[in-house]
Design an enzyme around this catalytic site. Structure first.
Site, PDB file in Angstrom:
ATOM      1  N   CYS A  90       6.231  52.841 -48.992  1.00  0.00           N
ATOM      2  CA  CYS A  90       5.361  53.581 -49.927  1.00  0.00           C
ATOM      3  C   CYS A  90       4.599  54.718 -49.248  1.00  0.00           C
ATOM      4  CB  CYS A  90       4.397  52.620 -50.606  1.00  0.00           C
ATOM      5  SG  CYS A  90       3.765  51.324 -49.549  1.00  0.00           S
TER       6      CYS A  90
ATOM      7  N   HIS B 181      -2.366  54.914 -52.659  1.00  0.00           N
ATOM      8  CA  HIS B 181      -2.496  55.125 -51.214  1.00  0.00           C
ATOM      9  C   HIS B 181      -2.983  56.556 -50.963  1.00  0.00           C
ATOM     10  CE1 HIS B 181      -0.541  51.389 -50.618  1.00  0.00           C
ATOM     11  NE2 HIS B 181       0.552  51.767 -49.999  1.00  0.00           N
TER      12      HIS B 181
HETATM   13  N1  LIG Z   1       3.996  47.231 -53.434  1.00  0.00           N
HETATM   14  C1  LIG Z   1       4.374  48.373 -52.893  1.00  0.00           C
HETATM   15  O1  LIG Z   1       3.639  49.385 -52.841  1.00  0.00           O
HETATM   16  C2  LIG Z   1       5.723  48.499 -52.312  1.00  0.00           C
HETATM   17  C3  LIG Z   1       6.175  49.733 -51.925  1.00  0.00           C
HETATM   18  C4  LIG Z   1       7.441  49.850 -51.391  1.00  0.00           C
HETATM   19  C5  LIG Z   1       8.204  48.724 -51.253  1.00  0.00           C
HETATM   20  N2  LIG Z   1       7.750  47.510 -51.650  1.00  0.00           N
HETATM   21  C6  LIG Z   1       8.615  46.366 -51.492  1.00  0.00           C
HETATM   22  O2  LIG Z   1       8.971  45.845 -52.773  1.00  0.00           O
HETATM   23  C7  LIG Z   1       9.171  44.445 -52.685  1.00  0.00           C
HETATM   24  C8  LIG Z   1       8.348  43.711 -53.719  1.00  0.00           C
HETATM   25  O3  LIG Z   1       6.980  44.033 -53.605  1.00  0.00           O
HETATM   26  P1  LIG Z   1       5.910  43.601 -54.708  1.00  0.00           P
HETATM   27  O4  LIG Z   1       4.682  44.314 -54.305  1.00  0.00           O
HETATM   28  O5  LIG Z   1       6.433  43.757 -56.096  1.00  0.00           O
HETATM   29  O6  LIG Z   1       5.778  42.020 -54.405  1.00  0.00           O
HETATM   30  P2  LIG Z   1       5.195  40.876 -55.343  1.00  0.00           P
HETATM   31  O7  LIG Z   1       4.221  41.404 -56.324  1.00  0.00           O
HETATM   32  O8  LIG Z   1       4.754  39.796 -54.416  1.00  0.00           O
HETATM   33  O9  LIG Z   1       6.476  40.347 -56.177  1.00  0.00           O
HETATM   34  C9  LIG Z   1       7.588  39.766 -55.545  1.00  0.00           C
HETATM   35  C10 LIG Z   1       8.707  39.590 -56.568  1.00  0.00           C
HETATM   36  O10 LIG Z   1       9.874  39.131 -55.908  1.00  0.00           O
HETATM   37  C11 LIG Z   1      10.333  37.933 -56.515  1.00  0.00           C
HETATM   38  N3  LIG Z   1      10.959  37.082 -55.504  1.00  0.00           N
HETATM   39  C12 LIG Z   1      10.431  36.658 -54.335  1.00  0.00           C
HETATM   40  N4  LIG Z   1      11.321  35.898 -53.673  1.00  0.00           N
HETATM   41  C13 LIG Z   1      12.443  35.851 -54.443  1.00  0.00           C
HETATM   42  C14 LIG Z   1      13.710  35.232 -54.320  1.00  0.00           C
HETATM   43  N5  LIG Z   1      14.023  34.505 -53.240  1.00  0.00           N
HETATM   44  N6  LIG Z   1      14.623  35.402 -55.302  1.00  0.00           N
HETATM   45  C15 LIG Z   1      14.320  36.139 -56.395  1.00  0.00           C
HETATM   46  N7  LIG Z   1      13.126  36.763 -56.575  1.00  0.00           N
HETATM   47  C16 LIG Z   1      12.199  36.609 -55.608  1.00  0.00           C
HETATM   48  C17 LIG Z   1       9.099  37.310 -57.103  1.00  0.00           C
HETATM   49  O11 LIG Z   1       9.483  36.408 -58.097  1.00  0.00           O
HETATM   50  P3  LIG Z   1       8.584  35.113 -58.468  1.00  0.00           P
HETATM   51  O12 LIG Z   1       7.442  35.629 -59.321  1.00  0.00           O
HETATM   52  O13 LIG Z   1       9.540  34.266 -59.223  1.00  0.00           O
HETATM   53  O14 LIG Z   1       8.118  34.521 -57.171  1.00  0.00           O
HETATM   54  C18 LIG Z   1       8.397  38.557 -57.650  1.00  0.00           C
HETATM   55  O15 LIG Z   1       9.013  38.938 -58.866  1.00  0.00           O
HETATM   56  C19 LIG Z   1       8.875  44.106 -51.228  1.00  0.00           C
HETATM   57  O16 LIG Z   1      10.104  44.164 -50.522  1.00  0.00           O
HETATM   58  C20 LIG Z   1       7.987  45.212 -50.764  1.00  0.00           C
HETATM   59  O17 LIG Z   1       8.037  45.386 -49.386  1.00  0.00           O
HETATM   60  C21 LIG Z   1       6.533  47.371 -52.186  1.00  0.00           C
END
Ligand SMILES: NC(=O)c1ccc[n+]([C@@H]2O[C@H](COP(=O)([O-])OP(=O)(O)OC[C@H]3O[C@@H](n4cnc5c(N)ncnc54)[C@H](OP(=O)(O)O)[C@@H]3O)[C@@H](O)[C@H]2O)c1
Length: 344
Positions: free
Chosen positions: A130, A242
């Site tokens: 990000c 950010h």
């Molecule tokens: N947030 C940011 O600014 C940002 C920016 C760039 C990249 N990212 C990347 O995007 C990804 C997600 O971030 P987030 O902020 O959305 O995280 P989050 O709010 O913690 O959500 C995680 C999601 O992944 C699902 N999940 C986790 N383990 C899983 C599995 N084994 N199989 C299927 N689904 C699974 C969860 O489902 P459940 O609800 O069922 O657990 C939930 O839907 C990460 O890789 C992060 O590094 C985030």
């Protein structure tokens, strides 16, 4: 013809935003499927004016799905993205698992959309970190104008960048401070409420954090390997958005006025720079918006050809979900999706 799109991580911060953005931008999808872990099976998420029931990733068959927006963390990506790609579905992966692989394009459409064609080797396209995404949107037009030599960036990163549990931690810690309750720290290494933490992701041997390293490696991969960049990544008690304080040294002179003109016409950028009280952008105002906002453009007279500026964007949108949907739009507009099926 419309496409079948799967959003993995649909119950998470980024996944929910992906569903919103697909609906807002009227992405040409005949069907959108919401996937998460089996913990969320049957949970409901909104997609435009529809409600989708969440399905489990581990029992879903991707063979008739065209695009998978993958946002379930690095472990799930490592396990699933290659398998999904092998079924002919193009994966746009939000994790850092494949970003540095030579056969996986890392794309910010305003910066290097043409590199997307490299996806056919593995049917995976990586979405950047990000903090890098918004930075390269701002750096690209300046680099074209005056060739960047070196960048020094300090970030002020919101807690939503660490997922939904991190947002809950800021909320509950803030409430605990006001109600004299116990401040519980789980997701972060130190208290985040009314504090700032100079540590994002793991420490590396050289003393930098992985988040800082990612900004270096990803800027080089997408923009120019010759650019020298050093970063300090800091978590701040902001929910969404950010901010970055950016210092740039160029090969050639570039005045603040010229830089402002260039940035004003750059794709994805909005300049808000009034040099008066409130004449700049803050994360709170950028939340829910698509642009990368630039403010406080000024000369750095301590170096030759130096500029400083302030860069703000919604990390869940340009830093993740919006950028992923924009990549999907590049695939659609350039008619690249059928090639993926043929290559599988
Ligand atoms: N947030 C940011 O600014 C940002 C920016 C760039 C990249 N990212 C990347 O995007 C990804 C997600 O971030 P987030 O902020 O959305 O995280 P989050 O709010 O913690 O959500 C995680 C999601 O992944 C699902 N999940 C986790 N383990 C899983 C599995 N084994 N199989 C299927 N689904 C699974 C969860 O489902 P459940 O609800 O069922 O657990 C939930 O839907 C990460 O890789 C992060 O590094 C985030």
């Amino acid at each position: 013809m419309g496409y079948k799109v799967a959003v993995v991580g649909a119950t998470g911060n980024v996944g929910r935003e992906m569903l919103d953005i697909l609906a807002e931008r009227a992405f040409p999808a005949d069907e959108v499927v919401a996937l998460a872990s089996s913990r969320s099976l049957g949970q409901e998420v909104s997609f435009g004016d529809k409600i989708l029931k969440v399905k489990a990733l581990d029992t879903y068959d991707f063979s008739d799905t065209d695009i998978c927006l993958m946002s379930a963390g690095g472990d799930a990506s490592k396990e699933w993205s290659p398998r999904i790609g092998q079924q002919g579905c193009v994966v746009i992966d939000n994790s850092s698992a494949f970003r540095y692989d030579a056969d996986v394009p890392l794309i910010v459409p305003e910066v290097n959309a043409d590199a997307v064609v490299g996806f056919t080797k593995r049917n995976i396209i990586a979405n950047p970190n990000c903090s890098t995404a918004q930075l390269v949107v701002a750096l690209k037009p300046l680099h074209e104008a005056a060739t960047i030599k070196r960048v020094v960036v300090s970030t002020y990163q919101s807690v939503s960048g660490a997922g939904k549990d991190a947002m809950d931690e800021l909320f509950s810690q803030t409430r605990a401070v006001f109600t004299a309750g116990e401040v519980v720290t789980k997701k972060f290494t130190k208290r985040i409420a009314f504090n700032v933490i100079p540590h994002i992701d793991v420490f590396m041997e050289d003393g930098y954090t992985k988040e800082e390293w990612k900004m270096v490696a990803e800027t080089k991969k997408m923009l120019d390997p010759k650019i020298k960049l050093t970063a300090t990544a800091v978590r701040v008690p902001v929910f969404i958005g950010h901010a970055e304080a950016v210092n740039v040294e160029f090969e050639r002179p570039l005045s603040p006025e010229e830089a402002t003109e260039i940035l004003r016409s750059a794709p994805g950028v909005l300049v808000i720079d009034k040099r008066e009280n409130g004449g700049y952008m803050t994360p709170h105002e950028a939340a829910g918006e698509d642009a990368t906002y630039i403010s406080r453009i000024r000369e750095d007279a301590t170096v030759e050809n130096g500029l400083n500026f302030w860069c703000v964007s919604d990390n869940l949108r340009k830093g993740a979900a919006l950028n992923a949907v924009q990549i999907a739009e590049v695939l659609v507009n350039r008619k690249l999706l059928n090639k993926a099926k043929a290559a599988a």
